[in-house]
Design a protein around this motif. Structure first.
Motif, PDB file in Angstrom:
ATOM      1  N   ALA A  49      -7.352  10.563  11.430  1.00 21.47           N
ATOM      2  CA  ALA A  49      -8.059  10.257  10.190  1.00 21.47           C
ATOM      3  C   ALA A  49      -9.225   9.335  10.488  1.00 21.47           C
ATOM      4  CB  ALA A  49      -7.124   9.602   9.178  1.00 21.47           C
ATOM      5  N   THR A  58     -13.500   9.807   3.434  1.00 25.51           N
ATOM      6  CA  THR A  58     -12.376   9.855   4.358  1.00 25.51           C
ATOM      7  C   THR A  58     -12.267  11.269   4.930  1.00 25.51           C
ATOM      8  OG1 THR A  58     -10.844  10.354   2.564  1.00 25.51           O
ATOM      9  CG2 THR A  58     -11.078   8.037   3.195  1.00 25.51           C
ATOM     10  N   TYR A  60      -9.574  13.869   7.471  1.00 23.67           N
ATOM     11  CA  TYR A  60      -8.221  14.005   7.997  1.00 23.67           C
ATOM     12  C   TYR A  60      -8.099  15.243   8.871  1.00 23.67           C
ATOM     13  CZ  TYR A  60      -6.969  10.640   4.376  1.00 23.67           C
ATOM     14  OH  TYR A  60      -6.889   9.518   3.586  1.00 23.67           O
ATOM     15  N   LYS A  65      -3.149  16.230   6.585  1.00 18.35           N
ATOM     16  CA  LYS A  65      -3.752  16.231   5.243  1.00 18.35           C
ATOM     17  C   LYS A  65      -2.685  16.393   4.188  1.00 18.35           C
ATOM     18  CE  LYS A  65      -7.698  18.131   5.464  1.00 18.35           C
ATOM     19  NZ  LYS A  65      -8.779  19.141   5.569  1.00 18.35           N
ATOM     20  N   THR A  69      -2.644   8.869   4.436  1.00 22.10           N
ATOM     21  CA  THR A  69      -3.780   8.323   3.700  1.00 22.10           C
ATOM     22  C   THR A  69      -4.363   7.151   4.475  1.00 22.10           C
ATOM     23  OG1 THR A  69      -2.798   8.945   1.574  1.00 22.10           O
ATOM     24  CG2 THR A  69      -4.583   7.326   1.536  1.00 22.10           C
TER      25      THR A  69
END
Length: 124
Positions: A49, A58, A60, A65, A69
């Protein structure tokens, strides 16, 4: 230079959660983005990430995904990786790294400074 220290790794059962932290110090004003990578035994280091140091963007890896987070706290110079629904294949040493350029990069070669890594082990 930028110094990075990761924490929060450990052993967790499949389906569980962990939150990794990465504390940055030194010339943090040079940071454009920060990323998380991981490396499992016998495998290459892979992108997990990335987050811009300012703004909301952001990025990923497809494999994480919807489960992981990435977030940051600029006041504390910290970046986090919240990992949910962990799978045994998430087992690896997790590293945070800084990027000083604006090049979008999922390659470790695009990053300047690295932490020492923190072990994440997911048991089945």
């Amino acid at each position: 230079q930028v110094q990075l220290v990761e924490s929060g790794g450990g052993l967790v059962q499949a389906g569980g959660s962990l939150r990794l932290s990465c504390a940055a110090s030194g010339r943090t004003f040079r940071i454009y983005a920060m990323g998380w990578f991981r490396q499992a035994p016998g495998k290459e280091r892979e992108f997990v990430a990335r987050i811009l140091w300012s703004g909301e963007s952001t990025y990923y890896a497809d494999s994480v995904k919807g489960r992981f987070t990435i977030s940051r706290d600029n006041a504390k110079n910290e970046v986090y990786l919240q990992m949910n629904s962990l799978k045994p294949e998430d087992t690896a040493v997790y590293y945070c790294a800084t990027q000083s350029s604006s090049l979008s990069s999922r390659s470790p070669l695009g990053y300047d400074y690295w932490g020492q890594g923190t072990q994440v082990t997911v048991s089945s």
